[in-house]
Write an enzyme that holds these catalytic residues in place. Structure first.
Site, short mmCIF file in Angstrom:
data_model
loop_
_atom_site.label_atom_id
_atom_site.label_comp_id
_atom_site.label_asym_id
_atom_site.label_seq_id
_atom_site.Cartn_x
_atom_site.Cartn_y
_atom_site.Cartn_z
N ASN A 174 0.98 -1.42 0.03
CA ASN A 174 0.30 0.10 0.58
C ASN A 174 0.81 1.60 -0.40
OD1 ASN A 174 -2.66 1.02 0.82
ND2 ASN A 174 -2.32 1.79 2.30
N ASP A 242 -9.13 10.51 0.13
CA ASP A 242 -9.61 11.77 0.71
C ASP A 242 -8.80 12.89 0.11
OD1 ASP A 242 -6.66 12.80 1.92
OD2 ASP A 242 -8.28 11.81 3.67
C1 XIL Z 1 -3.17 8.23 9.83
C2 XIL Z 1 -4.04 8.54 11.11
O1 XIL Z 1 -5.55 8.65 9.78
C3 XIL Z 1 -3.52 9.33 11.77
O2 XIL Z 1 -4.97 9.66 12.67
C4 XIL Z 1 -2.30 9.14 12.48
O3 XIL Z 1 -2.16 10.22 13.28
C5 XIL Z 1 -1.55 8.83 11.47
O4 XIL Z 1 -1.77 8.00 10.22
N1 XIL Z 1 -1.08 6.78 5.09
C6 XIL Z 1 -1.40 5.61 5.53
C7 XIL Z 1 -2.59 5.41 7.36
O5 XIL Z 1 -1.37 3.86 5.60
O6 XIL Z 1 -2.03 4.81 8.06
C8 XIL Z 1 -2.38 7.09 8.05
O7 XIL Z 1 -3.25 6.91 8.68
C9 XIL Z 1 -2.42 7.77 6.98
C10 XIL Z 1 -1.70 8.19 5.20
#
Ligand code: XIL
Length: 326
Positions: A174, A242
Site C-alpha cells: 500500500n 480523501d
Molecule cells: C493516519 C491516521 O489517520 C492518523 O490518525 C495518524 O495520526 C497518522 O496516520 N497513510 C496511511 C495511514 O497508511 O495509516 C495514515 O493514517 C494516513 C497516511
C-alpha cells in the site's frame, strides 16, 4: 435515496471507510451511518504496532476486536492496516532497530508480530496492508527501521509470514503517490514485479489517493497505473482516498472534489482487477486532515453532521451507472 453499499452490491465492488473506533463507540449516529452506507471497514489506527504491541510480545487487540465485531454484525468486510510501516511504532521497536544484533532482533520481532496479528484475525480480515509506504518519493526503499536493520529482505519476509498465518487473506502493498507516473510508481512497480516473479505471496496493490487539492487529481493517470499493476496479476484497490481543500470550500471546489471521487471510483469500476474502494474516514468530523495538514479540511464525502456532500452524491451516481458484476 439508496445507500452507497446498496448501490455497490450489484456491481461487485466493496465500498469502505477507515474507522475511528472512539467515534464508533461514542457516537451512535456515526455507527449507524457507517453501517448503512459502507460494506467494508479498515481501522485508522487501532491495528498499528503502537496499539497492538505496546510492549514486546504483549499484544492488545481490544480496540481492533471491537471494530471487527462491528463489521461482522453489519455484514462488512475488514481490511487490516497495517503490519510494516515506518510510523506509529512503539519506542521499544525503534530502539530495537539500532545497535549490535539489530538484524536478528528485528527479524524475530517482525515475525512474531505479523504471525500474531494475522493469526488472531484469520478468517475475519479479508485483506491486509502488509507493507505500507516502503518506497520513498525518489524511488529507493525508505531508510527506515526495517531497511536499516534487516536490509531489503524484510519486504518479502513479511508477506511470507502473513501468508503462512492466513493463506486465504489477500496481501497488499500500500502506498501514496503511485497514481501518477514517475520514479516512485516505477519503483513500486519493479518491486512488486520482482516479488511476483519470485513467487512471494503479494496479491494486491493499494492506491492510497490522498489528493492535495481538488485540482490535483488526474483520473486518466490513475487508470493507466491501475492497468499496469493489474498486468502483474495483482488486485488493485483505492485504499485511503480523501481530497483535502482550503477554505472557503466554495461550491466550485466542492463540485471538483465530487468529480475527483467519481473519477477515481469510475476508474476502479472500469478495471476488472479493482474490487475495493475505500476512503480515509467518511465524514469531515472524523478526518485526519485538519490535524495533520493545518489549513486544510473538508476532505470527505459526508460533512461533520453526516449530511451527504456533492462528493457523496457523485459516488452514488457513479455506482448507479456502473455495469452489474459479471
Ligand atoms: C493516519 C491516521 O489517520 C492518523 O490518525 C495518524 O495520526 C497518522 O496516520 N497513510 C496511511 C495511514 O497508511 O495509516 C495514515 O493514517 C494516513 C497516511
Amino acid at each position: 435515496m439508496p445507500t452507497l453499499r446498496q448501490l455497490a452490491g450489484p456491481t461487485g465492488l466493496r465500498i469502505g471507510a477507515a474507522v475511528d473506533v472512539n467515534a464508533l463507540a461514542t457516537d451512535p449516529g456515526y455507527a449507524s451511518a457507517l453501517g448503512a452506507e459502507y460494506d467494508m471497514v479498515t481501522p485508522d489506527n487501532t491495528m498499528k504496532w503502537v496499539t497492538t504491541e505496546p510492549r514486546p510480545g504483549r499484544f492488545d487487540f481490544a480496540a481492533a476486536d471491537r471494530l471487527v465485531q462491528f463489521a461482522h454484525t453489519n455484514g462488512m468486510l475488514v481490511r487490516g492496516h497495517n503490519l510494516v510501516w515506518f510510523e506509529q511504532n512503539p519506542a521499544w521497536l525503534d530502539q530495537a532497530a539500532t545497535g549490535p544484533g539489530a538484524a536478528g532482533r528485528m527479524q524475530a520481532a517482525l515475525r512474531r508480530h505479523v504471525t500474531a496479528l494475522v493469526s488472531h484475525f484469520r478468517g475475519r480480515v479479508a485483506q491486509w496492508d502488509v507493507v505500507n509506504e516502503a518506497v520513498g518519493d525518489d524511488g529507493s526503499l525508505r531508510p527506515d527501521l526495517w531497511l536499516q536493520s534487516m536490509g531489503p529482505a524484510y519486504v518479502a519476509l513479511a508477506f511470507e509470514w502473513a501468508h503462512a498465518a492466513d493463506p486465504a487473506a489477500t496481501l497488499f502493498y500500500n502506498d501514496y503517490g503511485i497514481e501518477e507516473p514517475g520514479a516512485k510508481s516505477d519503483a513500486v512497480y519493479s518491486l512488486l514485479a520482482g516479488l511476483r516473479a519470485r513467487g512471494v505471496p503479494v496479491g494486491g496493490v493499494g492506491f492510497e489517493l490522498h489528493v492535495t487539492g481538488p485540482d490535483a487529481f488526474d483520473p486518466a493517470a490513475l487508470r493507466q497505473q491501475m492497468a499496469r499493476f493489474a498486468g502483474l496479476g495483482l488486485q488493485v484497490a483505492v485504499t485511503e482516498m480523501d481530497v483535502r481543500m482550503r477554505p472557503p470550500f466554495s461550491s466550485a471546489q466542492l463540485d471538483q472534489q465530487a468529480a475527483d471521487y467519481a473519477g477515481a471510483l469510475e476508474a476502479c469500476e472500469d478495471q476488472p482487477s479493482c474490487k475495493t474502494f475505500v476512503t480515509w474516514g467518511f465524514t469531515d468530523g472524523d478526518s485526519w486532515i485538519p490535524g495533520t495538514f493545518p489549513g486544510y479540511g473538508d476532505a470527505l464525502p459526508f460533512d461533520a453532521r453526516l449530511r451527504p456532500k456533492p462528493a457523496a452524491y457523485a459516488l452514488q451516481a457513479t455506482l448507479m451507472s456502473a455495469p452489474p458484476a459479471s
